[in-house]
Write an enzyme that holds these catalytic residues in place. Sequence first.
Site, PDB file in Angstrom:
ATOM      1  N   ASP A  83      88.003  88.663  51.898  1.00 27.60           N
ATOM      2  CA  ASP A  83      87.666  87.237  51.946  1.00 27.60           C
ATOM      3  C   ASP A  83      88.783  86.463  51.248  1.00 27.60           C
ATOM      4  O   ASP A  83      89.025  86.654  50.055  1.00 27.60           O
ATOM      5  CB  ASP A  83      86.326  87.007  51.240  1.00 27.60           C
ATOM      6  CG  ASP A  83      85.760  85.624  51.501  1.00 27.60           C
ATOM      7  OD1 ASP A  83      86.323  84.887  52.331  1.00 27.60           O
ATOM      8  OD2 ASP A  83      84.741  85.288  50.871  1.00 27.60           O
ATOM      9  N   ASP A 114      89.076  83.311  57.826  1.00 27.61           N
ATOM     10  CA  ASP A 114      89.401  83.718  56.457  1.00 27.61           C
ATOM     11  C   ASP A 114      88.647  84.939  55.949  1.00 27.61           C
ATOM     12  O   ASP A 114      88.740  85.271  54.758  1.00 27.61           O
ATOM     13  CB  ASP A 114      89.183  82.550  55.498  1.00 27.61           C
ATOM     14  CG  ASP A 114      87.739  82.090  55.447  1.00 27.61           C
ATOM     15  OD1 ASP A 114      86.979  82.428  56.376  1.00 27.61           O
ATOM     16  OD2 ASP A 114      87.365  81.392  54.487  1.00 27.61           O
ATOM     17  N   GLU A 115      87.932  85.644  56.798  1.00 21.52           N
ATOM     18  CA  GLU A 115      87.252  86.855  56.324  1.00 21.52           C
ATOM     19  C   GLU A 115      87.060  87.846  57.457  1.00 21.52           C
ATOM     20  O   GLU A 115      86.980  87.482  58.633  1.00 21.52           O
ATOM     21  CB  GLU A 115      85.918  86.526  55.668  1.00 21.52           C
ATOM     22  CG  GLU A 115      84.900  85.879  56.572  1.00 21.52           C
ATOM     23  CD  GLU A 115      83.541  85.695  55.903  1.00 21.52           C
ATOM     24  OE1 GLU A 115      83.108  86.590  55.145  1.00 21.52           O
ATOM     25  OE2 GLU A 115      82.909  84.650  56.143  1.00 21.52           O
TER      26      GLU A 115
END
Length: 377
Positions: free
Chosen positions: A10, A104-105
């Site tokens: 993350d 983003d993860e």
Amino acid sequence: MPLRKVIHVDMDAFYASVEQRDNPELRGRPIAVGHGAKRGVVVAASYEARAFGVRSAMPSTTAMRRCAELVFVPPRFDIYRAVSRQILAIFADYTALVEPLSLDEAYLDVTGNRRGLPTASATAKEIRARILAETRLTASAGISYNKFLAKLASGHRKPNGQYVITPEMGPAFVAALPVVKFHGVGPVTAAKMQRLGIETGADLRAKPLAFLQRHFGKSAAWYLGMANGEDDRPVVADRPRKSSGSETTFERDLTEPAEIEAGVQAMADDVWAWCEKAQAFGRTVTVKVKFADFRQVTRSRSFSAPVARHDLLRQASVELVRTLLPTAKGVRLLGVTVSNFDEAPAGVADELPLFAGEAAIAPLSDTASALPGAGEP
């Protein structure tokens, strides 16, 4: 089956961190990615802003009241996507089993990692170091034997850290966990559990399966499994994207048909930019309208062929919103989504029939919701 080694990576305050990386004047300052206009919302907040209670999805007016020094930065999604592709390329050096959840993860299954590293913890450490070296951004990681626990672990050492939940730790870790943090347990289900005296994983584990089935039906076994630290979901690579959409809340309510149509065209342009880049074209176009009283309506139409041209997507979007015009109420939000993806055939028609009654059109779909705040970006 060997015990899985799962990493959840993350990025730390991703959008805001990209802006601080690219603009030295923003470093160390509380910033919000988004538009600071009256009707704007916070898309992302830096850690400096979070210290004041600024959070994503918060109205900009609320955010500015909480932090008078807050700096708003317009989002640059093309840059965020480019950085995300860099990060995915790093992941691919370690495993083919990468399941992105957003820009983003992502989950990574490194049970058999390509670098031959002995532990998932060492793999996560090397991945994070490479992300920092190649993007100048930090990432946090959670490492465990399933997706549920890996995702929980990644938030345990933020920012710029990692945490491991071993099989021996799993049951005790979940026992102390509030049920609202369980995967698939939303606020409504959590409130129902709390009314039944279920506050934590330990409380959930103590209930017989028959009791849970009586109150939660088919989901009961899943909840009980998680309460015991169990999650059999595999990391699924290359999950096909089901839709692409764009929406915006306007600074003032739109009332004139011409400006409402222009707003829809702008959303269609944003969606088309993604479709063209991804070479993914959908057969279903949906327009979303939220009125000033928060009543929300969606209109959609499916075609026999993919909408594989920019002007046709614009035309379809405008035709759909025109079914709601003229309107006595102002429009506060507009959105356009393309779904039902298909490859664009070589001989795609120059035009798609867009009016009711023509053979290539499925019936117009119309749904409405009066839930306040539903669908805010």
